[in-house]
Design a protein around this motif. Structure first.
Motif, PDB file in Angstrom:
ATOM      1  N   THR A 171       0.793  -1.232   0.000  1.00 42.91           N
ATOM      2  CA  THR A 171       0.000   0.000   0.000  1.00 42.91           C
ATOM      3  C   THR A 171       0.821   1.275   0.000  1.00 42.91           C
ATOM      4  O   THR A 171       0.297   2.338  -0.320  1.00 42.91           O
ATOM      5  CB  THR A 171      -0.942   0.022   1.214  1.00 42.91           C
ATOM      6  OG1 THR A 171      -0.152  -0.104   2.411  1.00 42.91           O
ATOM      7  CG2 THR A 171      -1.977  -1.093   1.124  1.00 42.91           C
ATOM      8  N   ARG A 172       2.087   1.184   0.376  1.00 41.95           N
ATOM      9  CA  ARG A 172       2.881   2.413   0.386  1.00 41.95           C
ATOM     10  C   ARG A 172       4.366   2.106   0.529  1.00 41.95           C
ATOM     11  O   ARG A 172       4.750   1.029   0.973  1.00 41.95           O
ATOM     12  CB  ARG A 172       2.415   3.364   1.481  1.00 41.95           C
ATOM     13  CG  ARG A 172       2.483   2.815   2.875  1.00 41.95           C
ATOM     14  CD  ARG A 172       1.853   3.719   3.944  1.00 41.95           C
ATOM     15  NE  ARG A 172       2.391   5.057   3.919  1.00 41.95           N
ATOM     16  CZ  ARG A 172       1.648   6.157   3.740  1.00 41.95           C
ATOM     17  NH1 ARG A 172       0.355   6.061   3.585  1.00 41.95           N
ATOM     18  NH2 ARG A 172       2.209   7.342   3.738  1.00 41.95           N
ATOM     19  N   SER A 173       5.149   3.081   0.157  1.00 43.77           N
ATOM     20  CA  SER A 173       6.590   3.056   0.380  1.00 43.77           C
ATOM     21  C   SER A 173       6.970   4.437   0.889  1.00 43.77           C
ATOM     22  O   SER A 173       6.835   5.425   0.169  1.00 43.77           O
ATOM     23  CB  SER A 173       7.344   2.737  -0.913  1.00 43.77           C
ATOM     24  OG  SER A 173       8.746   2.774  -0.692  1.00 43.77           O
ATOM     25  N   ASP A 174       7.400   4.513   2.132  1.00 44.81           N
ATOM     26  CA  ASP A 174       7.768   5.784   2.747  1.00 44.81           C
ATOM     27  C   ASP A 174       9.282   5.877   2.861  1.00 44.81           C
ATOM     28  O   ASP A 174       9.932   4.979   3.402  1.00 44.81           O
ATOM     29  CB  ASP A 174       7.144   5.914   4.136  1.00 44.81           C
ATOM     30  CG  ASP A 174       5.626   5.989   4.060  1.00 44.81           C
ATOM     31  OD1 ASP A 174       5.117   6.703   3.175  1.00 44.81           O
ATOM     32  OD2 ASP A 174       4.954   5.334   4.875  1.00 44.81           O
ATOM     33  N   SER A 225      10.362   5.008  -7.980  1.00 45.12           N
ATOM     34  CA  SER A 225       9.171   5.753  -7.565  1.00 45.12           C
ATOM     35  C   SER A 225       8.139   5.750  -8.683  1.00 45.12           C
ATOM     36  O   SER A 225       6.940   5.603  -8.440  1.00 45.12           O
ATOM     37  CB  SER A 225       9.517   7.211  -7.232  1.00 45.12           C
ATOM     38  OG  SER A 225      10.279   7.321  -6.056  1.00 45.12           O
ATOM     39  N   ALA A 240       1.990   2.240  -5.563  1.00 44.42           N
ATOM     40  CA  ALA A 240       1.569   2.481  -4.185  1.00 44.42           C
ATOM     41  C   ALA A 240       1.849   3.926  -3.822  1.00 44.42           C
ATOM     42  O   ALA A 240       2.664   4.601  -4.451  1.00 44.42           O
ATOM     43  CB  ALA A 240       2.329   1.551  -3.241  1.00 44.42           C
ATOM     44  N   GLU A 241       1.172   4.424  -2.787  1.00 42.52           N
ATOM     45  CA  GLU A 241       1.452   5.759  -2.297  1.00 42.52           C
ATOM     46  C   GLU A 241       2.901   5.814  -1.849  1.00 42.52           C
ATOM     47  O   GLU A 241       3.430   4.867  -1.261  1.00 42.52           O
ATOM     48  CB  GLU A 241       0.526   6.064  -1.119  1.00 42.52           C
ATOM     49  CG  GLU A 241       0.752   7.442  -0.542  1.00 42.52           C
ATOM     50  CD  GLU A 241      -0.207   7.741   0.601  1.00 42.52           C
ATOM     51  OE1 GLU A 241      -1.174   6.984   0.805  1.00 42.52           O
ATOM     52  OE2 GLU A 241       0.040   8.739   1.295  1.00 42.52           O
ATOM     53  N   SER A 242       3.555   6.886  -2.140  1.00 42.29           N
ATOM     54  CA  SER A 242       4.951   7.048  -1.768  1.00 42.29           C
ATOM     55  C   SER A 242       5.150   8.445  -1.202  1.00 42.29           C
ATOM     56  O   SER A 242       4.743   9.433  -1.819  1.00 42.29           O
ATOM     57  CB  SER A 242       5.845   6.833  -3.001  1.00 42.29           C
ATOM     58  OG  SER A 242       7.190   7.037  -2.654  1.00 42.29           O
ATOM     59  N   ASN A 243       5.718   8.517  -0.029  1.00 45.76           N
ATOM     60  CA  ASN A 243       5.972   9.787   0.624  1.00 45.76           C
ATOM     61  C   ASN A 243       7.450   9.909   0.943  1.00 45.76           C
ATOM     62  O   ASN A 243       8.152   8.908   1.048  1.00 45.76           O
ATOM     63  CB  ASN A 243       5.179   9.898   1.938  1.00 45.76           C
ATOM     64  CG  ASN A 243       3.693   9.940   1.668  1.00 45.76           C
ATOM     65  OD1 ASN A 243       3.238  10.792   0.927  1.00 45.76           O
ATOM     66  ND2 ASN A 243       2.966   9.015   2.259  1.00 45.76           N
TER      67      ASN A 243
END
Length: 142
Positions: free
Chosen positions: A96-99, A128, A133-136
């Motif tokens: 779901t994400r990679s921070d 990226s 997935a959402e990435s911040n």
């Protein structure tokens, strides 16, 4: 331009199966992965850890080149990527994400220029771009 490869093999099925990953470069050869390395604390690797390594490495290199283009030649960058795997229904999972968390030391770099270069590297890093997935990015200059 370039193509890199890796091979995954899985012997057996489900929780009892055992997987092995080998990379083209040979830096990983028959590296173990399985249920216990992905969902528990077993010794070995897992796909999310490898994605995290790829994202951290790609972003850090992209920022390094952006800093060089901006005229900076000294300093250090350290990025941690946290890739989250969550259950998405009956038995399915989704990354779901990679921070990214960046700690940088670049003499003479202003906070504004640092943030602009880091944001640009984050947006333009090939990993990226690949990740849906959402990435911040959490960037710290210190």
């Amino acid at each position: 331009m370039t193509t890199r490869t890796a091979t995954a093999r899985y012997d057996g099925f489900g929780k009892e199966g055992k997987g092995h990953i080998t990379t083209q470069s040979g830096v990983m050869t028959d590296q173990y992965y399985g249920f216990n390395t992905r969902f528990e604390d077993g010794k070995g690797t897992n796909p999310e850890e490898l994605i995290a390594a790829a994202h951290a490495g790609c972003f850090t290199m992209a920022l390094s080149f952006a800093l060089a283009r901006a005229g900076f030649s000294e300093g250090s960058l350290e990025t941690k990527a946290a890739v989250k795997l969550e259950q998405d229904g009956e038995g399915g999972f989704t990354i779901t994400r990679s921070d990214l968390t960046l700690n940088a030391s670049v003499p003479g770099l202003s906070q504004g220029q640092f943030q602009a270069l880091a944001d640009g590297a984050h947006a333009n890093c090939p990993v990226s771009k690949l990740l849906k997935a959402e990435s911040n990015l959490d960037a710290t200059l210190g």
